[in-house]
Motif scaffolding. Structure first.
Motif: not given
Length: 436
Positions: A255, A293, A326, A330
């Motif tokens: 990430f 994320l 996300g 993500g």
């Protein structure tokens, strides 16, 4: 007063990044302060720039950002001796439809800032034709000024002489010629270069590139060719709203695709960023009011993510009461499952119903303009967001409520709408700025 220079080329893969890093490090060795920028939506190169210069690099993008935002970002180079803006793709390559203040082409940034362009030309398989290409780029668009050329991957002294003579006849300065030198090539994978933070030897690699370039390029002549530059006062700041006051940010090898200007904008607005590592089986900080994320390479770590029960359970518990968002990778991790390149399905967090597969590869690439149908952290419903999408996964299922109506740069509606369920949302595009 600092000097500014744009490094571009006729196409991708010619050596722009390597030359940018080498020049930055070579000048730094001489005691100069060097500030780098990246033209276009690339979230990997700025980390290499930072490794070469010791200063944070940010993206500037004429399709997604207004002039005030670009001026605000570029003003960080005020205290530098030389500012280098590395282009993306070819000098004039952008999208067909104009965005906020341009098409996303490197030439937009060069003209906007008044910085001359240093072209990297790879004359492999040609000789005098390289001069015709350089002359065409020089003359294609009024307002874009060519400083000169550095030749890369020259085959022999005779080859170099032929190209140099032709460029001289065209009135184009040649600052140097680099013979083929595979040892300084930067490792690549399917989304571009392997990230700087994944390469333990990146400092040595950049030092070697700097030594090699200093031997073959007239660094003083390049510096003289840069334009003296007085930054304009920015009429506005960054068009980026923080998603919360205290942000739990997933941050590790899976990430890592975060535009540096995003984090800067969050902090400038008073937000606190609390990183955590899903790969280390960590959970979002309990005191955070939102979790974000970003994208990255979750497909390379899918088995590990699936087995990290503490992370998955902690994220689910967080999402019961607070927003979770996300982007791209993500978003995939927020989904029900991710199938890797070998066809093995890995269970993800299940906060959304998204199913994606890398076994069925399909490239998704381009600018995105999204009109939110539901709110997401930091933005109300109906907000218009500009971003960029780049991944090789196939959507197998996207069953949740669409988050947005998403258009590509031509205005066509696309299927990658993002999703929303409860406190959880996700998009395939990486946010760059709000459209105001």
């Amino acid at each position: 007063m600092p000097a500014g220079l744009v490094i571009s080329a006729p196409a991708s893969g010619v050596g722009k990044t390597t030359l940018t890093l080498a020049l930055a490090r070579a000048w730094r060795h001489r005691g100069l302060n060097v500030q780098c920028f990246k033209s276009g939506p690339d979230y990997i190169d700025p980390a290499f720039h930072a490794a070469a210069t010791g200063r944070a690099s940010v993206n500037v993008d004429s399709w997604a950002m207004d002039r005030g935002t670009i001026a605000h970002l570029v003003s960080r180079g005020t205290d530098a001796d030389i500012a280098l803006a590395e282009g993306s793709m070819g000098l004039f390559d952008g999208v067909a439809a104009r965005g906020v203040c341009g098409t996303g082409a490197t030439a937009d940034i060069a003209e906007m800032l008044g910085w001359p362009v240093l072209l990297v030309i790879d004359p492999s398989g040609q000789a005098q034709t390289a001069a015709a290409i350089a002359a065409g780029l020089r003359d294609y668009r009024p307002g874009v000024r060519l400083a000169g050329v550095v030749l890369n991957r020259v085959a022999s002294p005779r080859h170099e002489d032929l190209v140099r003579r032709a460029l001289n006849d065209a009135g184009i300065a040649v600052f140097g010629a680099l013979p083929r030198h595979a040892e300084i090539s930067l490792p690549k994978r399917h989304l571009g270069l392997v990230q700087a933070e994944e390469q333990a030897e990146i400092g040595k690699l950049i030092d070697e590139a700097a030594r090699f370039v200093a031997e073959h390029v007239d660094l003083d002549a390049v510096l003289r060719a840069a334009a003296a530059w007085s930054p304009q006062a920015a009429a506005s700041g960054l068009n980026v709203a923080p998603p919360g006051q205290r942000i739990a940010l997933a941050r590790d090898a899976a990430f890592s695709f975060v535009y540096p200007h995003m984090l800067e904008a969050w902090r400038a607005a008073g937000a606190e960023i609390v990183p955590f590592s899903p790969l280390a089986d960590e959970t979002p900080n309990a005191s955070a009011d939102v979790c974000w994320l970003p994208g990255g390479y979750p497909e390379l770590h899918a088995g590990r993510i699936a087995s990290n029960v503490r992370f998955r359970g902690g994220l689910r518990a967080f999402a019961e009461t607070r927003p979770v968002h996300g982007e791209c990778g993500g978003y995939m991790v927020l989904g029900a499952g991710l199938t890797d390149a070998d066809g093995v399905r890995h269970e993800m967090t299940g906060l959304l119903g998204l199913e994606t597969s890398f076994a069925k590869r399909r490239m998704h690439l381009g600018y995105r303009l999204a009109a939110l149908a539901a709110p997401m952290p930091g933005y109300r419903a109906s907000a218009r967001l500009r971003g960029h999408e780049f991944h090789y996964s196939t959507i197998l299922a996207q069953p949740d409520t669409p988050l947005a109506v998403v258009h590509d740069a031509t205005g066509a509606v696309i299927a990658e709408t993002g999703s929303q369920r409860g406190h959880v949302s996700g998009t395939f595009f990486h946010l760059i700025a709000e459209d105001r």
